[in-house]
Design an enzyme around this catalytic site. Structure first.
Site, PDB file in Angstrom:
ATOM      1  CG  ASP A 182      -2.079   0.968   1.222  1.00 50.16           C
ATOM      2  OD1 ASP A 182      -1.560   2.342   0.978  1.00 50.16           O
ATOM      3  OD2 ASP A 182      -2.970   0.714   1.359  1.00 50.16           O
ATOM      4  CB  ILE A 183       0.922   3.924  -2.546  1.00 48.70           C
ATOM      5  CG1 ILE A 183       2.251   4.801  -2.954  1.00 48.70           C
ATOM      6  CG2 ILE A 183      -0.051   4.835  -2.167  1.00 48.70           C
ATOM      7  CD1 ILE A 183       3.288   3.924  -3.463  1.00 48.70           C
TER       8      ILE A 183
ATOM      9  CG  ASN B 171     -11.799   0.052   5.023  1.00 47.80           C
ATOM     10  OD1 ASN B 171     -11.859  -0.398   6.127  1.00 47.80           O
ATOM     11  ND2 ASN B 171     -10.585   0.856   4.676  1.00 47.80           N
TER      12      ASN B 171
ATOM     13  CD  GLN C 113     -14.661  -0.558  -1.243  1.00 45.73           C
ATOM     14  OE1 GLN C 113     -15.683  -0.653  -0.959  1.00 45.73           O
ATOM     15  NE2 GLN C 113     -14.062  -1.121  -1.864  1.00 45.73           N
TER      16      GLN C 113
ATOM     17  CG  HIS D 267      -8.397  -2.987  -1.271  1.00 46.94           C
ATOM     18  ND1 HIS D 267      -9.432  -2.215  -1.787  1.00 46.94           N
ATOM     19  CD2 HIS D 267      -8.225  -2.260  -0.124  1.00 46.94           C
ATOM     20  CE1 HIS D 267      -9.869  -1.143  -1.316  1.00 46.94           C
ATOM     21  NE2 HIS D 267      -9.188  -0.982  -0.196  1.00 46.94           N
ATOM     22  CG  PHE D 268      -8.941  -8.767   2.155  1.00 49.88           C
ATOM     23  CD1 PHE D 268      -9.908  -8.780   2.965  1.00 49.88           C
ATOM     24  CD2 PHE D 268      -9.124  -9.220   0.649  1.00 49.88           C
ATOM     25  CE1 PHE D 268     -11.171  -9.356   2.668  1.00 49.88           C
ATOM     26  CE2 PHE D 268     -10.573  -9.548   0.524  1.00 49.88           C
ATOM     27  CZ  PHE D 268     -11.436  -9.653   1.450  1.00 49.88           C
ATOM     28  CG  HIS D 269      -6.134  -2.260   4.089  1.00 51.99           C
ATOM     29  ND1 HIS D 269      -5.526  -0.906   3.642  1.00 51.99           N
ATOM     30  CD2 HIS D 269      -7.584  -1.783   3.572  1.00 51.99           C
ATOM     31  CE1 HIS D 269      -6.176  -0.132   3.137  1.00 51.99           C
ATOM     32  NE2 HIS D 269      -7.304  -0.688   3.012  1.00 51.99           N
TER      33      HIS D 269
HETATM   34  P1  AMP Z   1      -9.279   1.676   1.210  1.00 49.99           P
HETATM   35  O1  AMP Z   1      -9.629   3.374   1.810  1.00 49.99           O
HETATM   36  O2  AMP Z   1      -9.816   0.615   2.320  1.00 49.99           O
HETATM   37  O3  AMP Z   1     -10.113   1.846  -0.122  1.00 49.99           O
HETATM   38  O4  AMP Z   1      -7.773   1.585   0.719  1.00 49.99           O
HETATM   39  C1  AMP Z   1      -7.397   2.091  -0.334  1.00 49.99           C
HETATM   40  C2  AMP Z   1      -5.666   1.906  -0.214  1.00 49.99           C
HETATM   41  O5  AMP Z   1      -5.274   2.064  -1.615  1.00 49.99           O
HETATM   42  C3  AMP Z   1      -5.296   3.175   0.393  1.00 49.99           C
HETATM   43  O6  AMP Z   1      -4.803   2.746   1.596  1.00 49.99           O
HETATM   44  C4  AMP Z   1      -4.372   3.706  -0.589  1.00 49.99           C
HETATM   45  O7  AMP Z   1      -3.240   4.075  -0.037  1.00 49.99           O
HETATM   46  C5  AMP Z   1      -4.150   2.578  -1.324  1.00 49.99           C
HETATM   47  N1  AMP Z   1      -3.509   3.086  -2.908  1.00 49.99           N
HETATM   48  C6  AMP Z   1      -4.155   3.684  -3.595  1.00 49.99           C
HETATM   49  N2  AMP Z   1      -3.414   3.920  -4.807  1.00 49.99           N
HETATM   50  C7  AMP Z   1      -2.567   3.154  -4.578  1.00 49.99           C
HETATM   51  C8  AMP Z   1      -1.459   2.592  -5.515  1.00 49.99           C
HETATM   52  N3  AMP Z   1      -1.527   3.105  -6.880  1.00 49.99           N
HETATM   53  N4  AMP Z   1      -0.558   1.615  -5.072  1.00 49.99           N
HETATM   54  C9  AMP Z   1      -0.609   1.208  -4.027  1.00 49.99           C
HETATM   55  N5  AMP Z   1      -1.523   1.617  -2.865  1.00 49.99           N
HETATM   56  C10 AMP Z   1      -2.558   2.339  -3.371  1.00 49.99           C
END
Ligand code: AMP
Ligand code: ZN
Length: 146
Positions: A34-35, A91, A98, A104-106
């Site tokens: 996750d970035i 989320n 979300q 996706h799973f964190h």
């Molecule tokens: P959510 O808020 O649960 O939908 O999480 C989305 C996640 O995606 C966030 O934690 C962002 O940091 C991550 N994210 C968005 N764009 C990228 C990307 N290009 N590469 C890696 N992670 C990303």
């Protein structure tokens, strides 16, 4: 129906049109950093099919994706001896934080109780009678398999 959505950022990560720090992938799932790196090693696990959220999974997709999570979690843990635990968070919906609508799973490694991840469950148990809890239970029961 296409398996991927050309307008979806995570579908573009699947096709490598957007680069990622991929830590694992096979025919069914991809795992990448996750970035935001909420804590060091924070990783996302996604299905290689565009589904917006958990409500769109069938049993087979769930089994396929969940089956890979313990292996990826152990690899993250093994990569850093400072990791003491891990939160796995999914989320679903904007109201649930979300922001990317490809499921996706964190996997969030935990280092101390004061690191940069937090989660809070309010204890509302005093506000519910046994009858109210039974009503909620029965309502959910009645919708299984909908
Ligand atoms: P959510 O808020 O649960 O939908 O999480 C989305 C996640 O995606 C966030 O934690 C962002 O940091 C991550 N994210 C968005 N764009 C990228 C990307 N290009 N590469 C890696 N992670 C990303
Ligand atoms: Zn997608």
């Amino acid at each position: 129906m296409s398996k991927l959505d050309p307008d979806c950022i995570f579908c573009k990560i699947i096709t490598n049109d957007i680069p990622s720090y991929t830590v694992y992938e096979d025919d069914d799932v991809k795992a990448f950093l996750d970035i935001s790196q909420g804590t060091p090693g924070h990783t996302l696990v996604i299905p290689k099919i565009h589904v917006a959220n958990i409500f769109e999974y069938d049993e087979q997709l769930a089994a396929t994706v969940f089956a890979k999570i313990p292996m990826i979690a152990r690899a993250i843990q093994a990569a850093n001896p400072a990791i003491k635990g891990m939160n796995i968070v999914n989320n679903n919906g904007e109201v649930a934080y979300q922001s990317v609508f490809h499921s996706h799973f964190h996997l969030v490694p935990r280092y101390t109780s004061k690191d940069d991840f937090g989660m809070f469950f309010k204890d509302n148990s005093a506000n519910y009678t046994p009858e109210q809890l039974t009503e909620i239970q029965e309502s959910i029961n009645s919708h299984l398999g909908d």
